[in-house]
Design a protein around this motif. Structure first.
Motif, PDB file in Angstrom:
ATOM      1  N   MET A  30      27.011 -21.896  81.474  1.00 18.26           N
ATOM      2  CA  MET A  30      26.719 -20.458  81.482  1.00 18.26           C
ATOM      3  C   MET A  30      27.582 -19.730  82.510  1.00 18.26           C
ATOM      4  O   MET A  30      28.113 -18.643  82.235  1.00 18.26           O
ATOM      5  CB  MET A  30      25.239 -20.225  81.739  1.00 18.26           C
ATOM      6  CG  MET A  30      24.358 -20.632  80.582  1.00 18.26           C
ATOM      7  SD  MET A  30      22.607 -20.586  80.964  1.00 18.26           S
ATOM      8  CE  MET A  30      22.325 -18.847  81.029  1.00 18.26           C
ATOM      9  N   ASN A  33      31.025 -19.404  81.151  1.00 19.69           N
ATOM     10  CA  ASN A  33      31.069 -18.393  80.091  1.00 19.69           C
ATOM     11  C   ASN A  33      30.983 -16.977  80.660  1.00 19.69           C
ATOM     12  O   ASN A  33      31.586 -16.050  80.112  1.00 19.69           O
ATOM     13  CB  ASN A  33      29.956 -18.638  79.075  1.00 19.69           C
ATOM     14  CG  ASN A  33      30.335 -19.704  78.077  1.00 19.69           C
ATOM     15  OD1 ASN A  33      31.447 -20.222  78.093  1.00 19.69           O
ATOM     16  ND2 ASN A  33      29.415 -20.048  77.201  1.00 19.69           N
ATOM     17  N   GLY A  53      27.995 -16.767  73.713  1.00 22.00           N
ATOM     18  CA  GLY A  53      26.552 -17.003  73.652  1.00 22.00           C
ATOM     19  C   GLY A  53      26.200 -18.101  72.668  1.00 22.00           C
ATOM     20  O   GLY A  53      25.299 -18.906  72.911  1.00 22.00           O
ATOM     21  N   VAL A  56      26.646 -21.527  74.302  1.00 24.30           N
ATOM     22  CA  VAL A  56      25.514 -21.923  75.144  1.00 24.30           C
ATOM     23  C   VAL A  56      24.323 -22.322  74.278  1.00 24.30           C
ATOM     24  O   VAL A  56      23.652 -23.317  74.543  1.00 24.30           O
ATOM     25  CB  VAL A  56      25.144 -20.786  76.118  1.00 24.30           C
ATOM     26  CG1 VAL A  56      23.881 -21.120  76.897  1.00 24.30           C
ATOM     27  CG2 VAL A  56      26.292 -20.521  77.070  1.00 24.30           C
TER      28      VAL A  56
END
Length: 158
Positions: A30, A33, A53, A56
């Motif tokens: 995360m 990202n 997203g 993840v």
């Protein structure tokens, strides 16, 4: 009088990542990202952000499926009377397979260079065992199981 148990083995999948390790991995993913998202916003490419997203989400689903699969347990017991295999799946449902020790055989099938299958056989019924083990471990398990059945039979006939 309790019957002696010649084998009582619990087989469970190996967990390569603890729950804390999974949380750390997900957190690192995360954070990475978020850094990539900041860069993409700076270069004015916001169309890519939903895919970060999805990355993840895919990792979280994979870790969850792995954790659920790690809950499968198989227990093999050998006594002079019976060979009993009980399986518990990830939802807690239990399946029990029992056969008389005197008529149960152990079969080892070599399907390829790196694939081995261990089976309990009685008449035309077959049950595949120890799927969570590696090929070498399956070979050792099959030998141990065969020795336990042989010892149980010898007690029964003596």
């Amino acid at each position: 009088m309790a019957l002696p148990i010649y084998m009582d083995r619990v087989i469970a999948p190996h967990r390569s990542l603890s729950p804390q390790g999974a949380a750390v991995l997900l957190g690192v993913m995360m954070a990475f990202n978020v850094m990539v998202a900041i860069f993409l916003l700076a270069v004015r490419a916001p169309v890519v952000l939903p895919f970060l997203g999805l990355d993840v989400l895919a990792l979280w689903l994979a870790l969850r499926a792995s954790d659920r699969a790690a809950r499968r347990v198989e227990r093999v017991q050998v006594t002079a009377e019976a060979v009993t295999v009980s399986r518990e799946d990830e939802k807690g449902a239990r399946t029990v397979w029992t056969s008389p020790t005197a008529f149960t055989r152990v079969g080892v099938d070599h399907l390829g260079e790196h694939e081995t299958r261990v089976r309990l056989m009685i008449y035309r019924k077959r049950l595949t065992l120890a799927r969570a083990l590696g090929p070498d471990e399956r070979e050792r398990f099959a030998g141990d199981l065969q020795n336990a059945i042989r010892a149980a039979r010898s007690e029964r006939w003596s």
